[in-house]
Design a protein around this motif. Structure first.
Motif, PDB file in Angstrom:
ATOM      1  N   THR A  43       0.832  -1.209   0.000  1.00 32.72           N
ATOM      2  CA  THR A  43       0.000   0.000   0.000  1.00 32.72           C
ATOM      3  C   THR A  43       0.860   1.250   0.000  1.00 32.72           C
ATOM      4  OG1 THR A  43      -1.767  -1.138   1.207  1.00 32.72           O
ATOM      5  CG2 THR A  43      -1.794   1.267   1.231  1.00 32.72           C
ATOM      6  N   THR A  44       0.610   2.131  -0.967  1.00 33.85           N
ATOM      7  CA  THR A  44       1.333   3.402  -1.051  1.00 33.85           C
ATOM      8  C   THR A  44       0.443   4.598  -0.711  1.00 33.85           C
ATOM      9  OG1 THR A  44       0.828   3.584  -3.425  1.00 33.85           O
ATOM     10  CG2 THR A  44       2.909   2.515  -2.806  1.00 33.85           C
ATOM     11  N   ARG A  45      -0.883   4.350  -0.660  1.00 36.16           N
ATOM     12  CA  ARG A  45      -1.815   5.444  -0.394  1.00 36.16           C
ATOM     13  C   ARG A  45      -3.141   4.866   0.079  1.00 36.16           C
ATOM     14  NH1 ARG A  45      -5.329   8.025  -4.927  1.00 36.16           N
ATOM     15  NH2 ARG A  45      -6.510   9.615  -3.802  1.00 36.16           N
ATOM     16  N   VAL A  46      -3.810   5.569   0.978  1.00 35.73           N
ATOM     17  CA  VAL A  46      -5.180   5.219   1.374  1.00 35.73           C
ATOM     18  C   VAL A  46      -6.064   6.444   1.184  1.00 35.73           C
ATOM     19  CG1 VAL A  46      -4.568   3.390   3.002  1.00 35.73           C
ATOM     20  CG2 VAL A  46      -4.741   5.763   3.798  1.00 35.73           C
ATOM     21  N   ARG A  47      -7.321   6.170   0.929  1.00 38.06           N
ATOM     22  CA  ARG A  47      -8.310   7.236   0.765  1.00 38.06           C
ATOM     23  C   ARG A  47      -9.521   6.888   1.627  1.00 38.06           C
ATOM     24  NH1 ARG A  47     -10.218  11.012  -3.294  1.00 38.06           N
ATOM     25  NH2 ARG A  47     -12.496  10.991  -3.484  1.00 38.06           N
ATOM     26  N   ALA A  48      -9.978   7.842   2.408  1.00 36.42           N
ATOM     27  CA  ALA A  48     -11.145   7.653   3.263  1.00 36.42           C
ATOM     28  C   ALA A  48     -12.220   8.652   2.868  1.00 36.42           C
ATOM     29  CB  ALA A  48     -10.766   7.847   4.727  1.00 36.42           C
ATOM     30  N   GLU A  49     -13.446   8.165   2.723  1.00 38.17           N
ATOM     31  CA  GLU A  49     -14.574   9.024   2.381  1.00 38.17           C
ATOM     32  C   GLU A  49     -15.665   8.857   3.435  1.00 38.17           C
ATOM     33  OE1 GLU A  49     -15.499   9.161  -2.057  1.00 38.17           O
ATOM     34  OE2 GLU A  49     -14.395   7.263  -1.884  1.00 38.17           O
ATOM     35  N   LEU A  50     -16.127   9.970   3.979  1.00 39.07           N
ATOM     36  CA  LEU A  50     -17.175   9.969   4.992  1.00 39.07           C
ATOM     37  C   LEU A  50     -18.431  10.573   4.396  1.00 39.07           C
ATOM     38  CD1 LEU A  50     -14.610   9.494   6.677  1.00 39.07           C
ATOM     39  CD2 LEU A  50     -15.572  10.971   8.442  1.00 39.07           C
ATOM     40  N   PHE A  51     -19.551   9.878   4.584  1.00 39.86           N
ATOM     41  CA  PHE A  51     -20.796  10.272   3.955  1.00 39.86           C
ATOM     42  C   PHE A  51     -21.848  10.662   4.999  1.00 39.86           C
ATOM     43  CE2 PHE A  51     -18.622   7.398   1.088  1.00 39.86           C
ATOM     44  CZ  PHE A  51     -18.785   7.974  -0.164  1.00 39.86           C
ATOM     45  N   GLY A  52     -22.906  11.309   4.492  1.00 40.36           N
ATOM     46  CA  GLY A  52     -24.064  11.608   5.327  1.00 40.36           C
ATOM     47  C   GLY A  52     -23.717  12.453   6.536  1.00 40.36           C
ATOM     48  N   SER A  53     -24.204  12.023   7.682  1.00 38.67           N
ATOM     49  CA  SER A  53     -23.991  12.773   8.913  1.00 38.67           C
ATOM     50  C   SER A  53     -22.512  12.877   9.271  1.00 38.67           C
ATOM     51  CB  SER A  53     -24.769  12.118  10.054  1.00 38.67           C
ATOM     52  OG  SER A  53     -24.604  12.832  11.258  1.00 38.67           O
ATOM     53  N   LEU A  54     -21.755  11.817   8.987  1.00 41.15           N
ATOM     54  CA  LEU A  54     -20.321  11.860   9.281  1.00 41.15           C
ATOM     55  C   LEU A  54     -19.625  12.931   8.452  1.00 41.15           C
ATOM     56  CD1 LEU A  54     -19.414   8.050   9.420  1.00 41.15           C
ATOM     57  CD2 LEU A  54     -19.861   9.597  11.328  1.00 41.15           C
ATOM     58  N   GLY A  55     -19.989  13.027   7.182  1.00 34.22           N
ATOM     59  CA  GLY A  55     -19.385  14.030   6.324  1.00 34.22           C
ATOM     60  C   GLY A  55     -19.825  15.436   6.680  1.00 34.22           C
ATOM     61  N   ALA A  56     -21.095  15.587   7.070  1.00 31.58           N
ATOM     62  CA  ALA A  56     -21.636  16.914   7.356  1.00 31.58           C
ATOM     63  C   ALA A  56     -21.086  17.499   8.649  1.00 31.58           C
ATOM     64  CB  ALA A  56     -23.156  16.850   7.414  1.00 31.58           C
ATOM     65  N   THR A  57     -20.816  16.643   9.634  1.00 35.80           N
ATOM     66  CA  THR A  57     -20.383  17.143  10.952  1.00 35.80           C
ATOM     67  C   THR A  57     -19.033  16.571  11.359  1.00 35.80           C
ATOM     68  OG1 THR A  57     -21.509  15.373  12.190  1.00 35.80           O
ATOM     69  CG2 THR A  57     -22.803  17.320  11.643  1.00 35.80           C
ATOM     70  N   GLY A  58     -18.250  16.140  10.378  1.00 37.47           N
ATOM     71  CA  GLY A  58     -17.010  15.418  10.664  1.00 37.47           C
ATOM     72  C   GLY A  58     -16.002  16.187  11.490  1.00 37.47           C
ATOM     73  N   HIS A  59     -15.916  17.492  11.279  1.00 36.44           N
ATOM     74  CA  HIS A  59     -14.959  18.276  12.058  1.00 36.44           C
ATOM     75  C   HIS A  59     -15.493  18.555  13.458  1.00 36.44           C
ATOM     76  CE1 HIS A  59     -11.924  18.910   9.001  1.00 36.44           C
ATOM     77  NE2 HIS A  59     -12.857  19.257   8.126  1.00 36.44           N
ATOM     78  N   GLY A  60     -16.746  18.942  13.554  1.00 39.36           N
ATOM     79  CA  GLY A  60     -17.318  19.269  14.856  1.00 39.36           C
ATOM     80  C   GLY A  60     -17.404  18.082  15.791  1.00 39.36           C
ATOM     81  N   HIS A  61     -17.627  16.880  15.248  1.00 37.57           N
ATOM     82  CA  HIS A  61     -17.753  15.676  16.061  1.00 37.57           C
ATOM     83  C   HIS A  61     -16.460  14.874  16.144  1.00 37.57           C
ATOM     84  CE1 HIS A  61     -22.334  15.791  15.736  1.00 37.57           C
ATOM     85  NE2 HIS A  61     -22.066  15.771  17.021  1.00 37.57           N
ATOM     86  N   GLY A  62     -15.374  15.406  15.610  1.00 40.92           N
ATOM     87  CA  GLY A  62     -14.086  14.736  15.754  1.00 40.92           C
ATOM     88  C   GLY A  62     -13.870  13.561  14.820  1.00 40.92           C
ATOM     89  N   SER A  63     -14.741  13.371  13.819  1.00 43.54           N
ATOM     90  CA  SER A  63     -14.601  12.231  12.921  1.00 43.54           C
ATOM     91  C   SER A  63     -13.320  12.314  12.103  1.00 43.54           C
ATOM     92  CB  SER A  63     -15.801  12.145  11.974  1.00 43.54           C
ATOM     93  OG  SER A  63     -17.017  12.156  12.681  1.00 43.54           O
ATOM     94  N   TYR A  64     -12.932  13.508  11.715  1.00 44.07           N
ATOM     95  CA  TYR A  64     -11.723  13.702  10.909  1.00 44.07           C
ATOM     96  C   TYR A  64     -10.504  13.156  11.642  1.00 44.07           C
ATOM     97  CZ  TYR A  64      -8.390  16.172   7.869  1.00 44.07           C
ATOM     98  OH  TYR A  64      -7.379  16.480   6.995  1.00 44.07           O
ATOM     99  N   ASN A  65     -10.309  13.624  12.863  1.00 48.73           N
ATOM    100  CA  ASN A  65      -9.178  13.134  13.661  1.00 48.73           C
ATOM    101  C   ASN A  65      -9.300  11.643  13.934  1.00 48.73           C
ATOM    102  OD1 ASN A  65      -8.090  15.684  13.795  1.00 48.73           O
ATOM    103  ND2 ASN A  65      -8.693  16.074  15.910  1.00 48.73           N
TER     104      ASN A  65
END
Length: 264
Positions: A43-65
């Motif tokens: 593996t040389t790279r990974v990609r993560a995609e967050l959808f729905g509620s996770l994508g909409a509030t990912g920073h405020g709810h700490g999902s990004y970290n």
């Protein structure tokens, strides 16, 4: 279905079991799957995609970290929440991530962790897709759903994945509160005694009691930390901490003498 008390009261990073604990577990599960399948070194790279509620509030709810730390093999129960934000900054600035805690790979925070604010997956609003690449070749792609309480479902391709019940037979199975009360009446037991007997079907009683004591200790530490820490909560929203001010007002209004904790 009898749910263990250690699933109901699982220890994990805040602020949300579905938006923080679940995504971290899903990301760590994906990283482990690459190691288990012998794909980690490729593996040389990974990609993560967050959808729905996770994508909409990912920073405020700490999902990004949470996703970044999970990809590095961290666990919600043991992750260093003080050191964590600094580690996120290191990943973003260096463009490097320790996949599964061991394998250094390139990581572009703008291209490799996407928060889809207006897209959702059909099964559940808390959906995530992780992809691993060897240069341009897709090595693995998996979708997970954080369904609440820190529980994570793997997408099995059916479109309707299900949370599998714990198959461990317990001495006092029940599905409703009424059934639980009937068991207590029939056997002359307290609710706590029924719960303990069911837990001991999964692990020795000494381990059950030690685990419960550990949960209680973490709860007490959280209360003490909140009452002693002013300022703002971590994250972009800059929410003011309230517990410390409320505690000082409680102490002032309680009439207790110096050194007496009104919460005890």
């Amino acid at each position: 279905m009898t749910v263990s008390v250690f699933d109901l009261f699982s220890i994990g990073i805040g602020p949300s079991s579905s938006h923080t604990v679940g995504p971290m577990r899903a990301a760590a599960r994906f990283a482990r799957s690459l190691a288990d399948e012998g794909q980690l070194d490729r593996t040389t790279r990974v990609r993560a995609e967050l959808f729905g509620s996770l994508g909409a509030t990912g920073h405020g709810h700490g999902s990004y970290n949470a996703v970044l730390w999970g990809l590095e093999g961290e666990d919600p129960e043991t992750v260093d929440v003080v050191r964590g934000p600094a580690r996120t900054a290191e990943i973003v600035e260096s463009g490097r991530l320790r996949l599964n805690g061991t394998s250094q790979i390139a990581f572009n925070s703008d291209a490799d962790l996407i928060l889809h604010r207006r897209r959702r997956l059909p099964f559940h609003p808390n959906g995530m897709t992780f992809s691993a690449y060897a240069d341009d070749e897709v090595l693995s792609e998996r979708t997970y759903y954080s369904i609440g309480g820190g529980f994570v479902l793997d997408d099995d391709g059916s479109g309707q994945p299900e949370l599998k019940p714990d198959p461990t037979p317990v001495p006092y199975p029940f599905r409703t509160g009424a059934e639980l009360l009937d068991i207590c009446t029939e056997h002359g037991l307290k609710i706590s005694e029924v719960a303990l007997a069911n837990e001991c079907a999964r692990r020795p009683e000494a381990d059950v009691r030690a685990g419960l004591a550990g949960i209680w200790q973490v709860m007490q530490e959280c209360v003490r930390h909140g009452c002693a820490t002013p300022g703002v909560l971590p994250g972009r929203l800059q929410v003011r901490r309230r517990a410390a001010d409320l505690y000082l007002r409680l102490v002032a209004d309680s009439g207790f003498g110096p050194g007496v904790d009104p919460l005890r």
